[in-house]
Design an enzyme around this catalytic site. Structure first.
Site, PDB file in Angstrom:
ATOM      1  N   PHE A 148       0.812  -1.223   0.000  1.00 43.45           N
ATOM      2  CA  PHE A 148       0.000   0.000   0.000  1.00 43.45           C
ATOM      3  C   PHE A 148       0.845   1.272   0.000  1.00 43.45           C
ATOM      4  O   PHE A 148       0.374   2.327  -0.391  1.00 43.45           O
ATOM      5  CB  PHE A 148      -0.950  -0.005   1.213  1.00 43.45           C
ATOM      6  N   LYS A 172      -0.886  -6.887  -9.377  1.00 43.67           N
ATOM      7  CA  LYS A 172      -1.919  -6.994  -8.331  1.00 43.67           C
ATOM      8  C   LYS A 172      -1.560  -5.961  -7.263  1.00 43.67           C
ATOM      9  O   LYS A 172      -0.742  -6.215  -6.388  1.00 43.67           O
ATOM     10  CB  LYS A 172      -1.905  -8.422  -7.754  1.00 43.67           C
ATOM     11  N   GLU A 175      -4.937  -3.693  -2.140  1.00 43.32           N
ATOM     12  CA  GLU A 175      -6.378  -3.451  -2.134  1.00 43.32           C
ATOM     13  C   GLU A 175      -6.728  -2.157  -1.395  1.00 43.32           C
ATOM     14  O   GLU A 175      -7.845  -1.668  -1.481  1.00 43.32           O
ATOM     15  CB  GLU A 175      -7.119  -4.646  -1.514  1.00 43.32           C
ATOM     16  N   SER A 225       4.994  -7.024   3.492  1.00 41.67           N
ATOM     17  CA  SER A 225       5.497  -7.390   4.816  1.00 41.67           C
ATOM     18  C   SER A 225       6.321  -8.678   4.719  1.00 41.67           C
ATOM     19  O   SER A 225       6.132  -9.482   3.798  1.00 41.67           O
ATOM     20  CB  SER A 225       4.320  -7.589   5.771  1.00 41.67           C
ATOM     21  N   CYS A 280       9.450   1.688   3.715  1.00 43.49           N
ATOM     22  CA  CYS A 280      10.336   0.568   4.063  1.00 43.49           C
ATOM     23  C   CYS A 280      11.755   1.064   4.309  1.00 43.49           C
ATOM     24  O   CYS A 280      12.567   0.347   4.876  1.00 43.49           O
ATOM     25  CB  CYS A 280      10.342  -0.469   2.960  1.00 43.49           C
ATOM     26  N   GLU A 379       8.866  -4.414  13.248  1.00 40.45           N
ATOM     27  CA  GLU A 379       8.557  -3.260  12.397  1.00 40.45           C
ATOM     28  C   GLU A 379       7.237  -2.644  12.852  1.00 40.45           C
ATOM     29  O   GLU A 379       6.237  -3.351  12.969  1.00 40.45           O
ATOM     30  CB  GLU A 379       8.436  -3.712  10.933  1.00 40.45           C
TER      31      GLU A 379
HETATM   32  P1  NAD Z   1       1.268  -6.706   2.888  1.00 39.39           P
HETATM   33  O1  NAD Z   1       2.240  -7.798   2.994  1.00 39.39           O
HETATM   34  O2  NAD Z   1       0.092  -6.705   3.794  1.00 39.39           O
HETATM   35  O3  NAD Z   1       0.649  -6.667   1.400  1.00 39.39           O
HETATM   36  C1  NAD Z   1       1.463  -6.594   0.268  1.00 39.39           C
HETATM   37  C2  NAD Z   1       0.734  -7.214  -0.904  1.00 39.39           C
HETATM   38  O4  NAD Z   1       0.537  -8.609  -0.650  1.00 39.39           O
HETATM   39  C3  NAD Z   1      -0.646  -6.633  -1.170  1.00 39.39           C
HETATM   40  O5  NAD Z   1      -0.852  -6.570  -2.551  1.00 39.39           O
HETATM   41  C4  NAD Z   1      -1.588  -7.630  -0.509  1.00 39.39           C
HETATM   42  O6  NAD Z   1      -2.848  -7.704  -1.120  1.00 39.39           O
HETATM   43  C5  NAD Z   1      -0.845  -8.942  -0.649  1.00 39.39           C
HETATM   44  N1  NAD Z   1      -1.065  -9.836   0.493  1.00 39.39           N
HETATM   45  C6  NAD Z   1      -1.287  -9.474   1.785  1.00 39.39           C
HETATM   46  N2  NAD Z   1      -1.379 -10.585   2.559  1.00 39.39           N
HETATM   47  C7  NAD Z   1      -1.207 -11.646   1.749  1.00 39.39           C
HETATM   48  C8  NAD Z   1      -1.185 -13.054   1.969  1.00 39.39           C
HETATM   49  N3  NAD Z   1      -1.364 -13.574   3.180  1.00 39.39           N
HETATM   50  N4  NAD Z   1      -0.975 -13.853   0.898  1.00 39.39           N
HETATM   51  C9  NAD Z   1      -0.779 -13.338  -0.328  1.00 39.39           C
HETATM   52  N5  NAD Z   1      -0.781 -12.003  -0.591  1.00 39.39           N
HETATM   53  C10 NAD Z   1      -1.008 -11.171   0.438  1.00 39.39           C
HETATM   54  O7  NAD Z   1       2.080  -5.345   2.995  1.00 39.39           O
HETATM   55  P2  NAD Z   1       1.510  -3.871   3.087  1.00 39.39           P
HETATM   56  O8  NAD Z   1       0.919  -3.668   4.432  1.00 39.39           O
HETATM   57  O9  NAD Z   1       0.677  -3.550   1.906  1.00 39.39           O
HETATM   58  O10 NAD Z   1       2.855  -3.021   2.943  1.00 39.39           O
HETATM   59  C11 NAD Z   1       3.661  -2.660   4.031  1.00 39.39           C
HETATM   60  C12 NAD Z   1       4.837  -3.586   4.157  1.00 39.39           C
HETATM   61  O11 NAD Z   1       5.585  -3.577   2.954  1.00 39.39           O
HETATM   62  C13 NAD Z   1       5.807  -3.157   5.249  1.00 39.39           C
HETATM   63  O12 NAD Z   1       6.227  -4.312   5.945  1.00 39.39           O
HETATM   64  C14 NAD Z   1       6.965  -2.550   4.484  1.00 39.39           C
HETATM   65  O13 NAD Z   1       8.216  -2.594   5.147  1.00 39.39           O
HETATM   66  C15 NAD Z   1       6.960  -3.393   3.260  1.00 39.39           C
HETATM   67  N6  NAD Z   1       7.645  -2.739   2.158  1.00 39.39           N
HETATM   68  C16 NAD Z   1       8.878  -3.219   1.819  1.00 39.39           C
HETATM   69  C17 NAD Z   1       9.590  -2.623   0.803  1.00 39.39           C
HETATM   70  C18 NAD Z   1      10.943  -3.135   0.427  1.00 39.39           C
HETATM   71  O14 NAD Z   1      11.423  -2.760  -0.616  1.00 39.39           O
HETATM   72  N7  NAD Z   1      11.574  -3.992   1.199  1.00 39.39           N
HETATM   73  C19 NAD Z   1       9.042  -1.530   0.117  1.00 39.39           C
HETATM   74  C20 NAD Z   1       7.774  -1.074   0.490  1.00 39.39           C
HETATM   75  C21 NAD Z   1       7.085  -1.695   1.516  1.00 39.39           C
END
Ligand code: NAD
Length: 492
Positions: A148, A172, A175, A225, A280, A379
């Site tokens: 997000f 994808k 959401e 995450s 991140c 985090e």
């Molecule tokens: P998230 O893991 O909840 O979601 C990321 C994506 O995965 C979304 O598209 C979501 O729909 C999908 N998703 C969520 N749960 C899932 C599951 N159980 N199975 C399959 N797909 C699933 O992450 P978020 O809350 O959207 O983003 C924040 C996180 O992203 C933080 O932990 C941040 O550190 C990380 N992030 C990392 C980087 C990097 O480059 N390392 C960059 C940006 C964000």
């Protein structure tokens, strides 16, 4: 109220089924909806991408790049529209949103030079009468699953690179803020990207589960995450797919006694509280080398932090916009409560609540945080900065190197020798020297280490070209006379 459709084979597709709400975090109200892509919709998108691959992969790289150049122009013309969608659904400030879109456009600019990056190597006369050359070929259908916190930038780090290399793509997006992805696909189509080359599926885990297990998907780029990144990496690689999955972070900034503490204080406040800490690469831990450094930093940061304006992202005076959702607000709030219970000193408590309208969370600063505390280990992904005090550089380095996350880090010092020791020995993927958020430029590679990244190949720059292509090497000769039978291993 609006509905954000899927985008398959060059057309917006609206489906029925499970619907998810889209919120404006600045007001806390529902502003839109999307429908979760079910396995049959996923199959339709994969089919479209698979069908488009054959023609797209055979278009000359220079012609693909011309289309991407037009895409870059359109992105620049629509940067405000994209930034407004980021502000509306994510909550970032307008300036921050625009900058993030620009960091995405930087990668599109880099991939306009893809023909040069796709060049192989050639050795004439590798042995008598034999030449050898290598080429990089596209993989096929690639998938991007994005978080997000950068609804335009992270998709722009993925699909332009993938399609410049001749692949087709299914994005994808999160959401929570899905509109940018659709806008990007429409701009790509307007730039001349053929139908089926870029597709967008709205949804959540259900959609991701179908996508990453589809037999026609060759590669998966994922950012999110750590828990999700690790799961997607394991599922994808178990099926023989190439996967790069970027996870969470706990980025440490080491501040040495010789540092310019005014400069460090400015940098830390920006890096910890910008984008409400939902980056991140945000700094979430300050490792103060010596009590004097910690005390001085708090003295210098306190007035800077208390001056920060919390408010809607589209208001020019706002420094910190809201958190993305109410659930995330609750999560960040629970960490601040936990920090107090664990015995850290909450030097600045910027929380507001209960919030009537909008998911606002002011800047919080903890001092005397210890490595055993969960607020240090986990985090938080909000505007919460932890100060850990250590006596010397060796212990600072040890602290950074023993954390499970290793996305970014920084050191503040005036001493070249210390900076050199730090950059050489720190076990972290992206390192800043007096630079708090060392996100590499588009032509360098992006990626963390340890539990901040699963996979071997980073994002954008030459790493991106490597991820979205595979190497083929050819040995050729054109014999003029019969060569005879050779049964032993050929030697050069
Ligand atoms: P998230 O893991 O909840 O979601 C990321 C994506 O995965 C979304 O598209 C979501 O729909 C999908 N998703 C969520 N749960 C899932 C599951 N159980 N199975 C399959 N797909 C699933 O992450 P978020 O809350 O959207 O983003 C924040 C996180 O992203 C933080 O932990 C941040 O550190 C990380 N992030 C990392 C980087 C990097 O480059 N390392 C960059 C940006 C964000």
């Amino acid at each position: 109220m609006y509905h954000v459709p899927h985008y398959i084979n060059g057309k917006k597709v609206t489906t029925s089924g499970r619907s998810l709400k889209i919120f404006n975090p600045a007001t806390g109200t529902v502003i839109g909806s999307l429908t979760v892509a079910t396995p049959d919709i996923v199959a339709a998108a994969v089919h479209a991408a698979q069908t488009a691959f054959s023609a797209w992969s055979q278009i000359a790289p220079l012609k693909r790049s011309r289309i991407l150049f037009q895409f870059k122009n359109l992105l620049e013309q629509h940067i405000l529209e994209l930034a407004e969608a980021v502000v509306r659904e994510h909550g970032k400030t307008k300036k921050d949103a625009e900058s993030s879109v620009q960091r995405g456009i930087d990668v599109v600019e880099f991939v306009c030079g893809a023909p040069a990056h796709l060049q192989g190597a050639f050795t004439a006369e590798v042995t008598n009468g034999m030449d050898s050359y290598s080429m990089r070929q596209p993989l096929g259908v690639c998938v991007g699953i994005t978080p997000f916190n950068f609804p335009a930038m992270v998709p722009l780090w993925m699909f332009p690179m993938a399609i410049a290399c001749g692949n087709t793509f299914i994005l994808k997006p999160s959401e929570k803020d899905p509109s940018c992805a659709l806008l990007l696909a429409e701009l790509a189509q307007a730039a001349g990207v053929p139908d089926g080359v870029i597709n967008v599926l709205q949804g959540d885990k259900e959609t991701v589960d179908s996508l990453i297990t589809s037999s026609d998907v060759q590669a998966i780029s994922m950012v999110g995450s750590t828990k999700t990144a690790e799961a997607i990496y394991q599922i994808g690689t178990a099926q023989g797919k190439r996967v790069q999955a970027f996870g969470g972070a706990k980025n440490h900034a080491v501040v040495m006694p010789d540092a310019d503490l005014d400069q460090a204080a400015d940098a830390l406040v920006g890096a910890a509280y910008g984008s409400a800490g939902e980056r991140c690469m945000a700094i979430s831990v300050v490792v103060a080398v010596g009590d004097h450094v910690a005390d001085e930093l708090i003295k210098k940061m306190r007035p800077l932090i208390t001056k920060l304006n919390i408010g809607p992202g589209d208001t020019p005076e706002t420094d910190i916009g809201p958190l993305v959702t109410e659930a995330h607000w609750e999560r960040v709030n629970s960490y601040v409560n936990l920090g107090v219970q664990e015995g850290a000193d909450l030097v600045l408590d910027g929380r507001r609540g209960p919030i009537e309208k909008g998911f606002y969370f002011g800047a919080c600063l903890f001092d005397n945080v210890r490595p055993s505390m969960r607020i240090y280990q986990e985090e938080i992904f909000g505007p919460v900065l932890c100060i850990v005090r250590v006596p010397d550089f060796a212990q600072a380095l040890h602290l950074v190197n023993t954390h499970e996350y290793a996305n970014g880090t920084a050191i503040f010092t005036r001493e070249g020798g210390i900076a050199h020791q730090f950059t050489a020995n720190v076990q972290v993927g992206m390192v800043g020297v007096n630079v708090p958020i060392p996100v590499p430029a588009a032509f360098h590679g992006f990626g963390g280490w340890k539990r901040s990244m699963f996979g071997d190949i980073g994002m954008h720059g030459a790493e991106g070209i490597r991820f979205y292509t595979r190497l083929k090497t050819v040995m050729q000769r054109w014999p003029q006379t019969p060569t005879g039978i050779e049964l032993a291993m050929p030697t050069i």
